[in-house]
Design a protein around this motif. Structure first.
Motif, PDB file in Angstrom:
ATOM      1  N   TYR A   1      -4.221 -26.688  -0.840  1.00  0.00           N
ATOM      2  CA  TYR A   1      -3.132 -27.646  -0.654  1.00  0.00           C
ATOM      3  C   TYR A   1      -2.498 -27.996  -2.010  1.00  0.00           C
ATOM      4  O   TYR A   1      -3.184 -28.236  -3.003  1.00  0.00           O
ATOM      5  N   GLY A   2      -1.186 -28.020  -2.067  1.00  0.00           N
ATOM      6  CA  GLY A   2      -0.481 -28.388  -3.291  1.00  0.00           C
ATOM      7  C   GLY A   2      -0.371 -27.274  -4.304  1.00  0.00           C
ATOM      8  O   GLY A   2       0.089 -27.504  -5.425  1.00  0.00           O
ATOM      9  N   CYS A   3      -0.777 -26.048  -3.941  1.00  0.00           N
ATOM     10  CA  CYS A   3      -0.646 -24.902  -4.861  1.00  0.00           C
ATOM     11  C   CYS A   3       0.749 -24.312  -4.707  1.00  0.00           C
ATOM     12  O   CYS A   3       0.935 -23.232  -4.108  1.00  0.00           O
ATOM     13  N   GLY A   4       1.723 -25.021  -5.240  1.00  0.00           N
ATOM     14  CA  GLY A   4       3.119 -24.654  -5.038  1.00  0.00           C
ATOM     15  C   GLY A   4       3.525 -23.330  -5.639  1.00  0.00           C
ATOM     16  O   GLY A   4       4.542 -22.752  -5.250  1.00  0.00           O
ATOM     17  N   GLY A   5       2.751 -22.819  -6.589  1.00  0.00           N
ATOM     18  CA  GLY A   5       3.095 -21.561  -7.234  1.00  0.00           C
ATOM     19  C   GLY A   5       2.644 -20.332  -6.475  1.00  0.00           C
ATOM     20  O   GLY A   5       3.050 -19.211  -6.799  1.00  0.00           O
ATOM     21  N   LEU A   6       1.813 -20.514  -5.456  1.00  0.00           N
ATOM     22  CA  LEU A   6       1.308 -19.368  -4.695  1.00  0.00           C
ATOM     23  C   LEU A   6       2.442 -18.692  -3.920  1.00  0.00           C
ATOM     24  O   LEU A   6       3.132 -19.320  -3.135  1.00  0.00           O
ATOM     25  N   LYS A   7       2.602 -17.390  -4.158  1.00  0.00           N
ATOM     26  CA  LYS A   7       3.656 -16.638  -3.479  1.00  0.00           C
ATOM     27  C   LYS A   7       3.130 -15.916  -2.247  1.00  0.00           C
ATOM     28  O   LYS A   7       3.762 -15.896  -1.198  1.00  0.00           O
ATOM     29  N   ASN A   8       1.976 -15.292  -2.411  1.00  0.00           N
ATOM     30  CA  ASN A   8       1.386 -14.551  -1.307  1.00  0.00           C
ATOM     31  C   ASN A   8      -0.116 -14.803  -1.262  1.00  0.00           C
ATOM     32  O   ASN A   8      -0.759 -14.944  -2.305  1.00  0.00           O
ATOM     33  N   ILE A   9      -0.653 -14.855  -0.070  1.00  0.00           N
ATOM     34  CA  ILE A   9      -2.096 -14.981   0.083  1.00  0.00           C
ATOM     35  C   ILE A   9      -2.496 -14.234   1.354  1.00  0.00           C
ATOM     36  O   ILE A   9      -1.906 -14.437   2.422  1.00  0.00           O
ATOM     37  N   LEU A  10      -3.443 -13.335   1.227  1.00  0.00           N
ATOM     38  CA  LEU A  10      -3.906 -12.532   2.353  1.00  0.00           C
ATOM     39  C   LEU A  10      -5.219 -13.105   2.869  1.00  0.00           C
ATOM     40  O   LEU A  10      -6.198 -13.210   2.134  1.00  0.00           O
ATOM     41  N   ILE A  11      -5.225 -13.496   4.125  1.00  0.00           N
ATOM     42  CA  ILE A  11      -6.430 -14.037   4.740  1.00  0.00           C
ATOM     43  C   ILE A  11      -7.149 -12.899   5.454  1.00  0.00           C
ATOM     44  O   ILE A  11      -6.603 -12.294   6.395  1.00  0.00           O
ATOM     45  N   PRO A  12      -8.349 -12.564   5.033  1.00  0.00           N
ATOM     46  CA  PRO A  12      -9.068 -11.444   5.657  1.00  0.00           C
ATOM     47  C   PRO A  12      -9.495 -11.739   7.089  1.00  0.00           C
ATOM     48  O   PRO A  12      -9.600 -12.903   7.496  1.00  0.00           O
ATOM     49  N   GLU A  13      -9.758 -10.690   7.854  1.00  0.00           N
ATOM     50  CA  GLU A  13     -10.149 -10.828   9.253  1.00  0.00           C
ATOM     51  C   GLU A  13     -11.502 -11.521   9.409  1.00  0.00           C
ATOM     52  O   GLU A  13     -11.832 -12.026  10.485  1.00  0.00           O
ATOM     53  N   SER A  14     -12.286 -11.552   8.343  1.00  0.00           N
ATOM     54  CA  SER A  14     -13.613 -12.172   8.398  1.00  0.00           C
ATOM     55  C   SER A  14     -13.553 -13.684   8.567  1.00  0.00           C
ATOM     56  O   SER A  14     -14.519 -14.321   8.993  1.00  0.00           O
ATOM     57  N   VAL A  15     -12.398 -14.296   8.231  1.00  0.00           N
ATOM     58  CA  VAL A  15     -12.251 -15.752   8.306  1.00  0.00           C
ATOM     59  C   VAL A  15     -12.200 -16.209   9.755  1.00  0.00           C
ATOM     60  O   VAL A  15     -11.348 -15.797  10.528  1.00  0.00           O
ATOM     61  N   GLU A  16     -13.139 -17.088  10.108  1.00  0.00           N
ATOM     62  CA  GLU A  16     -13.244 -17.593  11.471  1.00  0.00           C
ATOM     63  C   GLU A  16     -12.760 -19.044  11.604  1.00  0.00           C
ATOM     64  O   GLU A  16     -12.417 -19.479  12.699  1.00  0.00           O
ATOM     65  N   LYS A  17     -12.725 -19.752  10.493  1.00  0.00           N
ATOM     66  CA  LYS A  17     -12.360 -21.170  10.551  1.00  0.00           C
ATOM     67  C   LYS A  17     -11.489 -21.531   9.344  1.00  0.00           C
ATOM     68  O   LYS A  17     -11.804 -21.175   8.213  1.00  0.00           O
ATOM     69  N   ILE A  18     -10.416 -22.255   9.612  1.00  0.00           N
ATOM     70  CA  ILE A  18      -9.532 -22.756   8.549  1.00  0.00           C
ATOM     71  C   ILE A  18      -9.359 -24.251   8.756  1.00  0.00           C
ATOM     72  O   ILE A  18      -8.953 -24.702   9.830  1.00  0.00           O
TER      73      ILE A  18
END
Length: 208
Positions: A186-203
């Motif tokens: 949260y608040g990482c305004g500079g992030l342009k791209n982020i890839l969430i892998p399929e292994s992630v079950e909970k956000i």
């Protein structure tokens, strides 16, 4: 700066301040449990750090097993890099919080990094190996952080992990991660791209 090989633990902030209030007579007792010596006999804490302030690399000896809470808060008064020894097991919560730490070498032996260990610090880059357990807000409000590398093996990204790391532009989430905590990015305004892998079950809520 190379610290004494006979040290076992680096002082937490409270104990260091307590010693600053008096003139320190350093004791190289082989059984000493806390780091309280930089080989400057008779100097106060302020005088001691003023003498080493231009040495920007701090190397802790292999005998140190952990670094206590707030150990570096307002102690080293110039930006610095620290090298932790192989064999060290964990970094306590708030150890480098609000410090001028810019870079750190974390050995494979480190198993845990405590709550807000680097929060509000000046850290610019960090590499986290795959055997780490990370606690809440490890890199909370690190506005100077530009680079982070996380290795395969990390299972959970905790709450408030990189919250308000505004200079961060890219982040890799390892395929081993199964959960991303609340407000982790949260608040990482500079992030342009982020890839969430399929292994992630909970956000968690407001993770991004």
């Amino acid at each position: 700066l190379e610290c004494e090989d006979r040290c076992k633990y680096f002082h937490d902030k409270g104990k260091f301040i307590e010693e600053q209030r008096k003139r320190i007579e350093y004791n190289y007792d082989l059984n000493m449990k806390y780091f309280n010596s930089l080989d400057y006999e008779g100097l106060t804490g302020d005088e001691m750090w003023d003498r080493i302030k231009n040495k920007l690399e701090i190397i802790l000896p292999s005998t140190i097993k952990y670094v206590g809470p707030y150990a570096f808060l307002n102690v080293v008064r110039t930006p610095y890099k620290i090298i932790l020894p192989e064999g060290m097991k964990y970094i306590c919560g708030y150890t480098f919080s609000e410090s001028l730490l810019e870079e750190i070498e974390i050995p494979q032996s480190i198993e845990e990094i405590g709550v807000e260990a680097f929060s509000w610090s000046s850290i610019r880059k960090i590499e986290l190996h795959g055997n780490l357990k990370l606690h809440t807000g490890v890199l909370y409000y690190c506005e100077q952080l530009e680079t982070i590398k996380m290795a395969e093996g990390i299972k959970e990204i905790p709450d408030y992990f990189l919250c308000y790391s505004t200079k961060l532009k890219n982040v890799n989430i390892p395929n081993s991660v199964t959960a991303i905590g609340e407000r982790a990015f949260y608040g990482c305004g500079g992030l342009k791209n982020i890839l969430i892998p399929e292994s992630v079950e909970k956000i968690g809520q407001l993770a991004f």
